[in-house]
Scaffold this active site. Sequence first.
Site, short mmCIF file in Angstrom:
data_model
loop_
_atom_site.label_atom_id
_atom_site.label_comp_id
_atom_site.label_asym_id
_atom_site.label_seq_id
_atom_site.Cartn_x
_atom_site.Cartn_y
_atom_site.Cartn_z
N ASP A 29 0.72 -0.87 0.04
CA ASP A 29 -0.32 -0.29 -0.10
C ASP A 29 0.79 1.31 -0.09
O ASP A 29 0.05 2.03 0.74
CB ASP A 29 -1.19 -0.07 1.38
CG ASP A 29 -1.63 -1.45 1.60
OD1 ASP A 29 -1.92 -1.92 1.01
OD2 ASP A 29 -1.53 -1.44 2.86
N GLU A 33 -10.91 -1.01 -2.79
CA GLU A 33 -10.41 -0.56 -2.34
C GLU A 33 -9.40 0.20 -2.80
O GLU A 33 -8.93 0.39 -4.48
CB GLU A 33 -10.11 -1.63 -1.20
CG GLU A 33 -8.63 -2.03 -2.04
CD GLU A 33 -8.21 -2.98 -0.38
OE1 GLU A 33 -9.23 -3.63 0.34
OE2 GLU A 33 -7.82 -4.15 -1.01
#
Length: 312
Positions: free
Chosen positions: A34, A203
């Site tokens: 991420d 997401e």
Amino acid sequence: MRSIPNYLYILLLALITRSAAAQHNPVISGYYADPEGIKYGDTYWIYPTYSAKYEDQIFMDAFSSTDLKTWTKHPRIIDTSAVKWAKKAMWAPAVLKKDSKYYLFFGANDVHQGEVGGIGVAVADKPQGPYKDLIGKPLINEIVNGAQPIDQFVFKDKDGSYYMYYGGWGHCNMVKLKDDLTGIEPMADGTLYKEITPEKYVEGPYMFIRNGKYYFMWSEGGWTGPDYKVAYAIADSPFGPFKRLSTVLEQDKDIATGAGHHSVIYSKKDDKYYIVYHRRPLGKTSAHDRVVCIDEMKFDANGHILPVKMTK
Ligand code: FUB
């Protein structure tokens, strides 16, 4: 013994340098995911999730570089001792500089209905921290419109407003942040939470402006598997609508699987865009075996993003 002619020596050197530069991924060692990439002054920074069991995700490291090749590790820029309500699963940083302070938004606790956790915000005097909890509680704790409060990205619009896009579990909300970043306030139309979920969204939202257009990007598929990917939309405003255009990044059987949850760094001096993302090395199947990589992201003449070719 005859010496190598000068031109051959130079050619050899150029070839060695080129292949060293091409073999740059993953850019940091260890399992991280991420990644939020950003340029502060002349220095590039990467703020990733420490990719491990949720119970072990109690801190974050950062990495800095002046050439996008050699990275310096800044260990434990924030940890759960600085955020009393965070117990585990510190995820997906989003960072920005405002006035002379550095802000780091993060997810914590993998929060579900009725639990304490969600999106927090921390502040520091330097990019490498140490970051301290800004408000002593989650900025967003509740599940609104079905979106788990994780994976926030904070976007500064042309008029100076800060909007935060966030959400897991297949739902994406946008909220307007107060100017001091300590909470949220209604948008011009009175909405507090606006759901802007594009088709196939899962997401990892991200937003940037190019030539006056709003490029909204997100991750699809499951992050634990091989089919994770990044897609995008182009809109005329930060509120959308965000119509899915195409896939930007996905697995490549010769390079890696599970490529997704990205950010973008723009290099003004050569007008280049870089996608900073995580992927799973070939042969690895554990959810947490994720590594951080950077590749160039190109556009066609109409401003559409071309599929990214992952490199080693
Ligand atoms: O790293 C933890 C979670 O994995 C992130 O919040 C998701 O976006 C996925 O990448």
